[in-house]
Design a protein around this motif. Structure first.
Motif, PDB file in Angstrom:
ATOM      1  N   VAL A  47      79.833  36.722  36.724  1.00  0.00           N
ATOM      2  CA  VAL A  47      80.950  37.636  36.473  1.00  0.00           C
ATOM      3  C   VAL A  47      81.193  38.535  37.684  1.00  0.00           C
ATOM      4  CG1 VAL A  47      81.568  39.672  35.136  1.00  0.00           C
ATOM      5  CG2 VAL A  47      80.783  37.634  33.969  1.00  0.00           C
ATOM      6  N   THR A  51      84.605  38.520  39.872  1.00  0.00           N
ATOM      7  CA  THR A  51      85.535  39.649  39.810  1.00  0.00           C
ATOM      8  C   THR A  51      85.496  40.502  41.064  1.00  0.00           C
ATOM      9  OG1 THR A  51      83.853  40.924  38.658  1.00  0.00           O
ATOM     10  CG2 THR A  51      85.491  39.831  37.297  1.00  0.00           C
ATOM     11  N   MET A  54      89.501  40.032  43.211  1.00  0.00           N
ATOM     12  CA  MET A  54      90.447  39.310  42.374  1.00  0.00           C
ATOM     13  C   MET A  54      91.842  39.389  42.984  1.00  0.00           C
ATOM     14  SD  MET A  54      89.370  39.598  38.464  1.00  0.00           S
ATOM     15  CE  MET A  54      89.356  41.334  38.282  1.00  0.00           C
ATOM     16  N   TRP A  69      88.401  34.018  29.878  1.00  0.00           N
ATOM     17  CA  TRP A  69      89.055  35.190  29.293  1.00  0.00           C
ATOM     18  C   TRP A  69      90.210  34.747  28.394  1.00  0.00           C
ATOM     19  CZ3 TRP A  69      93.715  37.653  29.034  1.00  0.00           C
ATOM     20  CH2 TRP A  69      93.677  38.999  28.661  1.00  0.00           C
ATOM     21  N   PRO A  90      86.090  42.053  23.407  1.00  0.00           N
ATOM     22  CA  PRO A  90      84.837  42.072  24.166  1.00  0.00           C
ATOM     23  C   PRO A  90      83.629  41.662  23.327  1.00  0.00           C
ATOM     24  CG  PRO A  90      86.085  44.057  24.585  1.00  0.00           C
ATOM     25  CD  PRO A  90      86.793  43.341  23.481  1.00  0.00           C
ATOM     26  N   THR A  94      81.544  38.454  24.112  1.00  0.00           N
ATOM     27  CA  THR A  94      80.130  38.578  24.453  1.00  0.00           C
ATOM     28  C   THR A  94      79.287  37.664  23.570  1.00  0.00           C
ATOM     29  OG1 THR A  94      80.519  40.849  25.073  1.00  0.00           O
ATOM     30  CG2 THR A  94      78.245  40.191  24.747  1.00  0.00           C
ATOM     31  N   ALA A 133      69.662  38.942  14.635  1.00  0.00           N
ATOM     32  CA  ALA A 133      70.207  40.139  15.287  1.00  0.00           C
ATOM     33  C   ALA A 133      71.703  39.980  15.505  1.00  0.00           C
ATOM     34  CB  ALA A 133      69.496  40.364  16.626  1.00  0.00           C
ATOM     35  N   LEU A 137      74.724  42.097  13.651  1.00  0.00           N
ATOM     36  CA  LEU A 137      75.751  42.794  14.430  1.00  0.00           C
ATOM     37  C   LEU A 137      77.143  42.418  13.945  1.00  0.00           C
ATOM     38  CD1 LEU A 137      74.489  42.672  18.116  1.00  0.00           C
ATOM     39  CD2 LEU A 137      74.655  44.649  16.621  1.00  0.00           C
TER      40      LEU A 137
ATOM     41  N   ALA B  25      69.274  43.010  19.311  1.00  0.00           N
ATOM     42  CA  ALA B  25      70.568  43.553  18.884  1.00  0.00           C
ATOM     43  C   ALA B  25      71.038  44.603  19.884  1.00  0.00           C
ATOM     44  CB  ALA B  25      70.444  44.148  17.482  1.00  0.00           C
ATOM     45  N   GLN B  27      70.150  44.859  22.949  1.00  0.00           N
ATOM     46  CA  GLN B  27      70.455  44.166  24.208  1.00  0.00           C
ATOM     47  C   GLN B  27      71.851  43.571  24.168  1.00  0.00           C
ATOM     48  OE1 GLN B  27      67.230  41.896  25.997  1.00  0.00           O
ATOM     49  NE2 GLN B  27      68.596  40.141  26.022  1.00  0.00           N
ATOM     50  N   VAL B  28      72.215  42.964  23.016  1.00  0.00           N
ATOM     51  CA  VAL B  28      73.540  42.344  22.917  1.00  0.00           C
ATOM     52  C   VAL B  28      74.632  43.415  22.937  1.00  0.00           C
ATOM     53  CG1 VAL B  28      75.062  40.993  21.432  1.00  0.00           C
ATOM     54  CG2 VAL B  28      72.727  40.253  21.794  1.00  0.00           C
ATOM     55  N   VAL B  29      74.367  44.561  22.262  1.00  0.00           N
ATOM     56  CA  VAL B  29      75.371  45.630  22.277  1.00  0.00           C
ATOM     57  C   VAL B  29      75.559  46.148  23.703  1.00  0.00           C
ATOM     58  CG1 VAL B  29      75.842  47.982  21.525  1.00  0.00           C
ATOM     59  CG2 VAL B  29      75.017  46.298  19.892  1.00  0.00           C
ATOM     60  N   LEU B  31      74.961  44.499  26.394  1.00  0.00           N
ATOM     61  CA  LEU B  31      75.647  43.433  27.135  1.00  0.00           C
ATOM     62  C   LEU B  31      77.144  43.465  26.857  1.00  0.00           C
ATOM     63  CD1 LEU B  31      75.348  40.925  28.952  1.00  0.00           C
ATOM     64  CD2 LEU B  31      75.138  39.565  26.882  1.00  0.00           C
ATOM     65  N   THR B  32      77.494  43.773  25.593  1.00  0.00           N
ATOM     66  CA  THR B  32      78.917  43.859  25.253  1.00  0.00           C
ATOM     67  C   THR B  32      79.609  44.917  26.107  1.00  0.00           C
ATOM     68  OG1 THR B  32      78.420  43.244  22.985  1.00  0.00           O
ATOM     69  CG2 THR B  32      80.560  44.235  23.378  1.00  0.00           C
ATOM     70  N   ILE B  34      78.547  46.167  28.974  1.00  0.00           N
ATOM     71  CA  ILE B  34      78.540  45.785  30.391  1.00  0.00           C
ATOM     72  C   ILE B  34      79.631  44.759  30.669  1.00  0.00           C
ATOM     73  CG2 ILE B  34      77.212  44.619  32.187  1.00  0.00           C
ATOM     74  CD1 ILE B  34      74.694  45.810  30.969  1.00  0.00           C
ATOM     75  N   LEU B  35      79.698  43.736  29.802  1.00  0.00           N
ATOM     76  CA  LEU B  35      80.707  42.693  30.023  1.00  0.00           C
ATOM     77  C   LEU B  35      82.107  43.258  29.863  1.00  0.00           C
ATOM     78  CD1 LEU B  35      79.381  39.408  28.397  1.00  0.00           C
ATOM     79  CD2 LEU B  35      79.718  39.919  30.791  1.00  0.00           C
ATOM     80  N   ASN B  36      82.251  44.233  28.962  1.00  0.00           N
ATOM     81  CA  ASN B  36      83.573  44.834  28.786  1.00  0.00           C
ATOM     82  C   ASN B  36      84.053  45.476  30.075  1.00  0.00           C
ATOM     83  OD1 ASN B  36      85.889  45.640  27.464  1.00  0.00           O
ATOM     84  ND2 ASN B  36      85.019  47.622  26.918  1.00  0.00           N
ATOM     85  N   LEU B  38      82.711  44.955  33.162  1.00  0.00           N
ATOM     86  CA  LEU B  38      82.651  44.089  34.350  1.00  0.00           C
ATOM     87  C   LEU B  38      83.580  42.894  34.245  1.00  0.00           C
ATOM     88  CD1 LEU B  38      78.912  43.810  35.445  1.00  0.00           C
ATOM     89  CD2 LEU B  38      80.748  45.144  36.435  1.00  0.00           C
ATOM     90  N   PHE B  39      83.811  42.428  33.012  1.00  0.00           N
ATOM     91  CA  PHE B  39      84.523  41.160  32.864  1.00  0.00           C
ATOM     92  C   PHE B  39      85.847  41.334  32.128  1.00  0.00           C
ATOM     93  CE2 PHE B  39      84.732  37.139  30.198  1.00  0.00           C
ATOM     94  CZ  PHE B  39      85.422  36.431  31.155  1.00  0.00           C
ATOM     95  N   PHE B  40      85.779  41.812  30.883  1.00  0.00           N
ATOM     96  CA  PHE B  40      86.984  41.759  30.046  1.00  0.00           C
ATOM     97  C   PHE B  40      88.077  42.666  30.564  1.00  0.00           C
ATOM     98  CE2 PHE B  40      83.687  40.190  27.221  1.00  0.00           C
ATOM     99  CZ  PHE B  40      84.271  39.015  26.831  1.00  0.00           C
ATOM    100  N   PRO B  42      88.553  44.145  33.789  1.00  0.00           N
ATOM    101  CA  PRO B  42      89.202  43.768  35.064  1.00  0.00           C
ATOM    102  C   PRO B  42      89.954  42.446  35.001  1.00  0.00           C
ATOM    103  CG  PRO B  42      86.799  43.751  35.259  1.00  0.00           C
ATOM    104  CD  PRO B  42      87.115  44.375  33.956  1.00  0.00           C
ATOM    105  N   VAL B  43      89.337  41.424  34.377  1.00  0.00           N
ATOM    106  CA  VAL B  43      90.027  40.130  34.315  1.00  0.00           C
ATOM    107  C   VAL B  43      91.287  40.263  33.471  1.00  0.00           C
ATOM    108  CG1 VAL B  43      89.852  37.751  33.539  1.00  0.00           C
ATOM    109  CG2 VAL B  43      87.939  38.798  34.707  1.00  0.00           C
ATOM    110  N   GLY B  44      91.174  41.018  32.365  1.00  0.00           N
ATOM    111  CA  GLY B  44      92.344  41.215  31.514  1.00  0.00           C
ATOM    112  C   GLY B  44      93.466  41.887  32.280  1.00  0.00           C
TER     113      GLY B  44
END
Lengths: 241, 153
Positions: A47, A51, A54, A69, A90, A94, A133, A137, B25, B27-29, B31-32, B34-36, B38-40, B42-44
């Motif tokens: 990622v 990015t 870009m 995306w 997101p 994810t 987990a 969530l 759990a 970790q995934v939150v 990651l969500t 972070i990805l938001n 870093l990824f979602f 800017p790319v969006g």
């Protein structure tokens, strides 16, 4: 190791063995975190590379990221609906990416080359803790989505066509995470086991098509999990009239 | 052998729940988030900017095409008008020249007729004069002949 009733001469199949890390009073499965950190690291590296610079005319990794995306947006938009899909994209994305890299990472990376004192490295999604987990969530997020969008009117959903539905809808709240977590866990673990058993029995050629099938299943499972999560959230925010 | 019963495993097993679950759990939150960022996001932004760009460009192009079509129709109309005008002018010129030719012809004919008429009248009058003169001379001669004949007798 006695999960299988007979002993294999070539190697040992380890199921239900874990590498325990002790943190205070808690124990965690070290192998799950090791692989998940490596795979998350790889995902984040991709990622960050994609990015970094870009442009309006996408090149290289940016193309891949934009494709992902777009794919995730379409998934979220069709399941959740035009109104609130942006808030949940997101999370859905994810889930999809994490499960996808976990599944494929577990299948593609030759983890067996790394020896652990106990247990073995593999897909993080082949551990029930991970899948539960993720499923919990999803449960929390669809409750949150429903309550934050509709307030207490969210509970109208439980008696929606008729109040007869109430017990079924309550049972659904338990079966949703259960089926989500066990579907993913079962598929990935079964895939790993089938490949492992075949490699023990016939170490040449025969496991290859099964490995490809495993890659296919892995991708499909990631898609199913993300789609269902989005569908549950969409169901919770949907307006009844 | 690890026991396979749900929650029943004290050490190992497939269904060995422990602190891995909440930690994963969290970790995934994380990651969500972070990805938001870093990824979602800017790319969006890039994708939506491009979509906007494409949409506005397409709208502009459509406007331009409409403008061009309008101008083309206008020009065609103008061209048609000009062609009709030219034809009219040519027709008029042809008619004019024909008229002029006819006029000139008529004038020439009438002039020729007039001069011919005049000439004939002149010839007629001269002939009449000559006839009269001849007649009077003949009369004179006759008288003379008659006188001489009478004088001889």
């Amino acid at each position: 190791m006695g999960f299988l009733p007979f002993v294999f001469p070539l190697a040992e199949l380890e199921v239900g063995q874990h590498l325990y890390w002790q943190i205070g009073n808690f124990r965690i499965h070290g192998q799950v975190f090791m692989t998940s950190w490596l795979l998350i690291g790889a995902l984040l590296a991709l990622v960050v590379i994609g990015t970094k610079k870009m442009e309006r005319d996408p090149k290289g990794v940016q193309n891949l990221l934009e494709f992902l995306w777009d794919y995730i947006r379409d998934l979220a938009r069709t399941q959740i609906g035009e109104k609130v899909y942006r808030d949940w994209m997101p999370f859905i994305g994810t889930l999809f990416l994490f499960i996808f890299v976990s599944n494929w990472g577990g299948a593609l990376v030759p983890w067996k080359l790394i020896e652990l004192p106990s247990g073995e490295l593999g897909a993080p999604t082949a551990d029930i803790n991970t899948t539960v987990a993720l499923a919990l969530l999803v449960s929390l997020s669809y409750f949150y989505a429903g309550l934050s969008n509709k307030g207490l009117r969210y509970f109208e959903y439980y008696v929606h066509p008729t109040p007869i539905m109430l017990p079924f809808k309550i049972v659904e709240d338990f079966t949703k995470p259960l089926s989500l977590s066990f579907r993913l866990f079962g598929n990935i673990l079964a895939d790993e086991l089938v490949v492992a058993v075949l490699v023990f029995l016939v170490p040449l050629v025969l496991p290859v098509p099964v490995m490809f099938l495993g890659l296919f299943t892995s991708a499909i499972q990631a898609l199913i999990f993300a789609t269902l999560a989005a569908y549950y959230i969409g169901e919770a925010v949907e307006e009844h009239h | 052998m690890p026991t396979l019963f749900l929650f029943g495993a004290s050490e190992g097993g497939l269904f060995d729940f422990d602190a891995t679950l909440p930690l994963m759990a969290v970790q995934v939150v994380v990651l969500t988030f972070i990805l938001n960022s870093l990824f979602f996001k800017p790319v969006g932004r890039v994708v939506e900017e491009r979509e906007d760009y494409v949409n506005t460009s397409r709208a502009e192009a459509k406007k331009k095409i409409a403008e061009v079509e309008r101008l083309e129709i206008e020009l065609k109309d103008q061209l048609k008008e000009a062609r009709l005008e030219a034809q009219k002018v040519i027709l008029e010129a042809e008619q004019d020249s024909e008229n002029l030719y006819k006029e000139a012809l008529a004038l020439a004919t009438s002039e020729a007729n007039a001069s011919r008429e005049k000439a004939r009248r002149e010839i007629d009058s001269q002939r009449d004069e000559a006839l009269n003169q001849l007649k009077s001379e003949a009369d004179n001669l006759g008288d003379l002949i008659v006188e001489r004949l009478l004088a001889k007798k």
